[in-house]
Scaffold this motif. Structure first.
Motif, PDB file in Angstrom:
ATOM      1  N   VAL A  72      17.471  -3.240 -80.521  1.00 39.47           N
ATOM      2  CA  VAL A  72      18.213  -3.646 -79.321  1.00 39.47           C
ATOM      3  C   VAL A  72      18.259  -2.507 -78.303  1.00 39.47           C
ATOM      4  O   VAL A  72      18.036  -2.718 -77.114  1.00 39.47           O
ATOM      5  CB  VAL A  72      19.639  -4.115 -79.694  1.00 39.47           C
ATOM      6  CG1 VAL A  72      20.512  -4.270 -78.464  1.00 39.47           C
ATOM      7  CG2 VAL A  72      19.565  -5.428 -80.451  1.00 39.47           C
ATOM      8  N   LYS A  73      18.545  -1.291 -78.778  1.00 40.87           N
ATOM      9  CA  LYS A  73      18.594  -0.152 -77.855  1.00 40.87           C
ATOM     10  C   LYS A  73      17.242   0.056 -77.182  1.00 40.87           C
ATOM     11  O   LYS A  73      17.170   0.287 -75.978  1.00 40.87           O
ATOM     12  CB  LYS A  73      19.016   1.123 -78.600  1.00 40.87           C
ATOM     13  CG  LYS A  73      20.506   1.157 -78.908  1.00 40.87           C
ATOM     14  CD  LYS A  73      20.909   2.424 -79.624  1.00 40.87           C
ATOM     15  CE  LYS A  73      21.076   3.550 -78.652  1.00 40.87           C
ATOM     16  NZ  LYS A  73      21.717   4.727 -79.214  1.00 40.87           N
ATOM     17  N   LYS A  75      18.590  -3.310 -86.493  1.00 40.78           N
ATOM     18  CA  LYS A  75      18.899  -4.143 -85.324  1.00 40.78           C
ATOM     19  C   LYS A  75      19.354  -3.251 -84.171  1.00 40.78           C
ATOM     20  O   LYS A  75      18.957  -3.475 -83.021  1.00 40.78           O
ATOM     21  CB  LYS A  75      19.977  -5.159 -85.697  1.00 40.78           C
ATOM     22  CG  LYS A  75      20.450  -6.023 -84.566  1.00 40.78           C
ATOM     23  CD  LYS A  75      19.407  -7.033 -84.145  1.00 40.78           C
ATOM     24  CE  LYS A  75      19.985  -7.954 -83.084  1.00 40.78           C
ATOM     25  NZ  LYS A  75      19.063  -8.968 -82.663  1.00 40.78           N
ATOM     26  N   THR A 134      23.262 -11.158 -82.228  1.00 35.43           N
ATOM     27  CA  THR A 134      22.217 -11.365 -81.224  1.00 35.43           C
ATOM     28  C   THR A 134      22.488 -10.581 -79.947  1.00 35.43           C
ATOM     29  O   THR A 134      21.862 -10.828 -78.925  1.00 35.43           O
ATOM     30  CB  THR A 134      22.078 -12.858 -80.874  1.00 35.43           C
ATOM     31  OG1 THR A 134      23.353 -13.346 -80.460  1.00 35.43           O
ATOM     32  CG2 THR A 134      21.612 -13.656 -82.076  1.00 35.43           C
ATOM     33  N   TRP A 135      23.401  -9.642 -80.000  1.00 32.59           N
ATOM     34  CA  TRP A 135      23.715  -8.833 -78.829  1.00 32.59           C
ATOM     35  C   TRP A 135      22.456  -8.113 -78.381  1.00 32.59           C
ATOM     36  O   TRP A 135      21.745  -7.536 -79.175  1.00 32.59           O
ATOM     37  CB  TRP A 135      24.768  -7.797 -79.181  1.00 32.59           C
ATOM     38  CG  TRP A 135      25.567  -7.319 -78.007  1.00 32.59           C
ATOM     39  CD1 TRP A 135      25.091  -6.824 -76.828  1.00 32.59           C
ATOM     40  CD2 TRP A 135      26.975  -7.288 -77.900  1.00 32.59           C
ATOM     41  NE1 TRP A 135      26.107  -6.484 -76.012  1.00 32.59           N
ATOM     42  CE2 TRP A 135      27.278  -6.746 -76.627  1.00 32.59           C
ATOM     43  CE3 TRP A 135      28.009  -7.645 -78.737  1.00 32.59           C
ATOM     44  CZ2 TRP A 135      28.583  -6.573 -76.202  1.00 32.59           C
ATOM     45  CZ3 TRP A 135      29.292  -7.457 -78.298  1.00 32.59           C
ATOM     46  CH2 TRP A 135      29.573  -6.934 -77.046  1.00 32.59           C
ATOM     47  N   GLY A 136      22.175  -8.192 -77.122  1.00 34.51           N
ATOM     48  CA  GLY A 136      21.009  -7.509 -76.599  1.00 34.51           C
ATOM     49  C   GLY A 136      19.816  -8.418 -76.392  1.00 34.51           C
ATOM     50  O   GLY A 136      18.831  -8.012 -75.806  1.00 34.51           O
ATOM     51  N   GLU A 137      19.888  -9.664 -76.873  1.00 34.35           N
ATOM     52  CA  GLU A 137      18.784 -10.584 -76.626  1.00 34.35           C
ATOM     53  C   GLU A 137      18.822 -11.038 -75.176  1.00 34.35           C
ATOM     54  O   GLU A 137      19.877 -11.205 -74.592  1.00 34.35           O
ATOM     55  CB  GLU A 137      18.860 -11.778 -77.567  1.00 34.35           C
ATOM     56  CG  GLU A 137      18.559 -11.389 -78.993  1.00 34.35           C
ATOM     57  CD  GLU A 137      18.501 -12.580 -79.925  1.00 34.35           C
ATOM     58  OE1 GLU A 137      18.647 -13.721 -79.449  1.00 34.35           O
ATOM     59  OE2 GLU A 137      18.309 -12.370 -81.121  1.00 34.35           O
ATOM     60  N   TYR A 138      17.676 -11.230 -74.600  1.00 35.24           N
ATOM     61  CA  TYR A 138      17.556 -11.621 -73.197  1.00 35.24           C
ATOM     62  C   TYR A 138      17.993 -13.078 -73.045  1.00 35.24           C
ATOM     63  O   TYR A 138      17.382 -13.971 -73.629  1.00 35.24           O
ATOM     64  CB  TYR A 138      16.106 -11.429 -72.762  1.00 35.24           C
ATOM     65  CG  TYR A 138      15.913 -11.379 -71.280  1.00 35.24           C
ATOM     66  CD1 TYR A 138      16.554 -10.441 -70.496  1.00 35.24           C
ATOM     67  CD2 TYR A 138      15.079 -12.293 -70.652  1.00 35.24           C
ATOM     68  CE1 TYR A 138      16.374 -10.389 -69.132  1.00 35.24           C
ATOM     69  CE2 TYR A 138      14.888 -12.250 -69.280  1.00 35.24           C
ATOM     70  CZ  TYR A 138      15.536 -11.301 -68.532  1.00 35.24           C
ATOM     71  OH  TYR A 138      15.356 -11.263 -67.175  1.00 35.24           O
ATOM     72  N   HIS A 162      16.624  -2.658 -74.512  1.00 40.03           N
ATOM     73  CA  HIS A 162      17.414  -2.430 -73.301  1.00 40.03           C
ATOM     74  C   HIS A 162      16.879  -1.250 -72.497  1.00 40.03           C
ATOM     75  O   HIS A 162      16.883  -1.285 -71.273  1.00 40.03           O
ATOM     76  CB  HIS A 162      18.878  -2.211 -73.669  1.00 40.03           C
ATOM     77  CG  HIS A 162      19.619  -3.480 -73.852  1.00 40.03           C
ATOM     78  ND1 HIS A 162      20.975  -3.549 -73.936  1.00 40.03           N
ATOM     79  CD2 HIS A 162      19.192  -4.762 -73.968  1.00 40.03           C
ATOM     80  CE1 HIS A 162      21.356  -4.790 -74.087  1.00 40.03           C
ATOM     81  NE2 HIS A 162      20.285  -5.547 -74.123  1.00 40.03           N
ATOM     82  N   ALA A 180      26.261  -1.616 -72.235  1.00 44.20           N
ATOM     83  CA  ALA A 180      25.977  -1.842 -73.650  1.00 44.20           C
ATOM     84  C   ALA A 180      26.962  -1.039 -74.494  1.00 44.20           C
ATOM     85  O   ALA A 180      27.111   0.170 -74.281  1.00 44.20           O
ATOM     86  CB  ALA A 180      24.545  -1.438 -73.956  1.00 44.20           C
ATOM     87  N   THR A 187      28.078 -10.220 -83.108  1.00 44.89           N
ATOM     88  CA  THR A 187      27.269  -9.455 -82.162  1.00 44.89           C
ATOM     89  C   THR A 187      25.843  -9.358 -82.689  1.00 44.89           C
ATOM     90  O   THR A 187      25.072  -8.538 -82.240  1.00 44.89           O
ATOM     91  CB  THR A 187      27.843  -8.032 -81.969  1.00 44.89           C
ATOM     92  OG1 THR A 187      27.898  -7.389 -83.245  1.00 44.89           O
ATOM     93  CG2 THR A 187      29.209  -8.079 -81.331  1.00 44.89           C
ATOM     94  N   THR A 246      20.417  -0.843 -70.117  1.00 42.00           N
ATOM     95  CA  THR A 246      21.434  -0.177 -70.929  1.00 42.00           C
ATOM     96  C   THR A 246      22.700   0.036 -70.120  1.00 42.00           C
ATOM     97  O   THR A 246      23.801  -0.112 -70.605  1.00 42.00           O
ATOM     98  CB  THR A 246      20.913   1.176 -71.462  1.00 42.00           C
ATOM     99  OG1 THR A 246      19.739   0.911 -72.221  1.00 42.00           O
ATOM    100  CG2 THR A 246      21.938   1.845 -72.337  1.00 42.00           C
TER     101      THR A 246
END
Length: 75
Positions: A62-63, A58, A5-9, A66, A45, A3, A72
């Protein structure tokens, strides 16, 4: 699986780079018979309830990204 890269567009142009694991002086060629890209995600999320203790972590980055994009929560 990660995870990291979680949150990358995800929108945009993606590039698949492939190379042989052989010395550069040994030129090789080949072809793909088949390949698959499998992406996983969630509607909401998974980290929205987690507290941020380090503003440079990170999780914090990320938060914030979003929240700025309004992604989110699934709309």
């Amino acid at each position: 699986m990660t995870t990291h890269t979680w949150g990358e567009y995800p929108q945009g142009t993606w590039t698949l780079e492939v190379s042989f694991a052989s010395p550069p002086d040994q030129q090789q060629s080949g072809f793909f018979k088949e390949w698959t890209l499998m992406l996983h995600g969630t509607m909401d999320a998974p980290y929205t309830g987690l507290p941020v203790s380090d503003p440079h972590s990170k999780l914090a980055i990320v938060k914030k990204a979003h929240e700025e994009r309004g992604t989110t929560k699934h709309k």
